[in-house]
Design a protein around this motif. Structure first.
Motif, PDB file in Angstrom:
ATOM      1  N   MET A 115       0.812  -1.175   0.002  1.00  0.00           N
ATOM      2  CA  MET A 115       0.032   0.114  -0.022  1.00  0.00           C
ATOM      3  C   MET A 115       0.914   1.318  -0.177  1.00  0.00           C
ATOM      4  N   GLU A 174      -2.738   5.646  -1.222  1.00  0.00           N
ATOM      5  CA  GLU A 174      -3.896   4.889  -1.001  1.00  0.00           C
ATOM      6  C   GLU A 174      -4.366   5.081   0.404  1.00  0.00           C
ATOM      7  N   GLN A 197      -6.375   8.324   0.730  1.00  0.00           N
ATOM      8  CA  GLN A 197      -7.749   8.122  -0.080  1.00  0.00           C
ATOM      9  C   GLN A 197      -8.731   7.108   0.727  1.00  0.00           C
ATOM     10  N   ARG A 198      -8.228   6.007   1.349  1.00  0.00           N
ATOM     11  CA  ARG A 198      -8.925   5.259   2.153  1.00  0.00           C
ATOM     12  C   ARG A 198      -9.593   6.040   3.306  1.00  0.00           C
ATOM     13  N   ASP A 252     -12.205   8.397   2.092  1.00  0.00           N
ATOM     14  CA  ASP A 252     -13.502   7.583   1.765  1.00  0.00           C
ATOM     15  C   ASP A 252     -14.300   7.035   3.009  1.00  0.00           C
ATOM     16  N   GLN A 253     -13.467   6.935   4.123  1.00  0.00           N
ATOM     17  CA  GLN A 253     -14.293   6.308   5.212  1.00  0.00           C
ATOM     18  C   GLN A 253     -14.790   7.581   6.030  1.00  0.00           C
ATOM     19  N   HIS A 284     -11.221  13.842   7.323  1.00  0.00           N
ATOM     20  CA  HIS A 284      -9.952  12.602   7.397  1.00  0.00           C
ATOM     21  C   HIS A 284      -8.886  13.201   7.776  1.00  0.00           C
ATOM     22  N   TRP A 318      -2.731   1.551   8.155  1.00  0.00           N
ATOM     23  CA  TRP A 318      -4.144   1.272   7.778  1.00  0.00           C
ATOM     24  C   TRP A 318      -4.755   0.391   8.700  1.00  0.00           C
ATOM     25  N   TRP A 336      -8.244   0.735  10.497  1.00  0.00           N
ATOM     26  CA  TRP A 336      -9.303  -0.100  10.210  1.00  0.00           C
ATOM     27  C   TRP A 336     -10.063  -0.761  11.420  1.00  0.00           C
ATOM     28  N   GLU A 387     -12.945  -4.022   3.901  1.00  0.00           N
ATOM     29  CA  GLU A 387     -12.077  -2.804   3.748  1.00  0.00           C
ATOM     30  C   GLU A 387     -10.623  -2.939   4.226  1.00  0.00           C
TER      31      GLU A 387
END
Length: 64
Positions: A1, A5, A8-9, A12-13, A19, A50, A54, A63
């Motif tokens: 990763m 990215e 971006q994740r 997105d969340q 964010h 990440w 998560w 995810e």
């Protein structure tokens, strides 16, 4: 990763307006109390960062 990215994740969340604030302010136990920003700056692999995000956000397995 890649780091891009990760960001971006996060966007997105958490949304575009939140964010970066969350990443700078929320301490993650799995990262020894570091924020996302601190962990990335300290050279923690972004995949590890990440996974901590998560878990903290209790995201679904898809995810991960």
């Amino acid at each position: 990763m890649k780091e891009t990215e990760l960001w971006q994740r996060l966007q997105d969340q958490l949304g575009a307006g939140y964010h970066r604030v969350w990443a700078a302010e929320y301490s993650l136990a799995e990262l020894q109390g570091r924020t996302v920003v601190q962990a990335v700056d300290d050279g923690i692999p972004v995949k590890t960062v990440w996974r901590a995000v998560w878990a903290a956000l209790e995201l679904p397995a898809r995810e991960r």
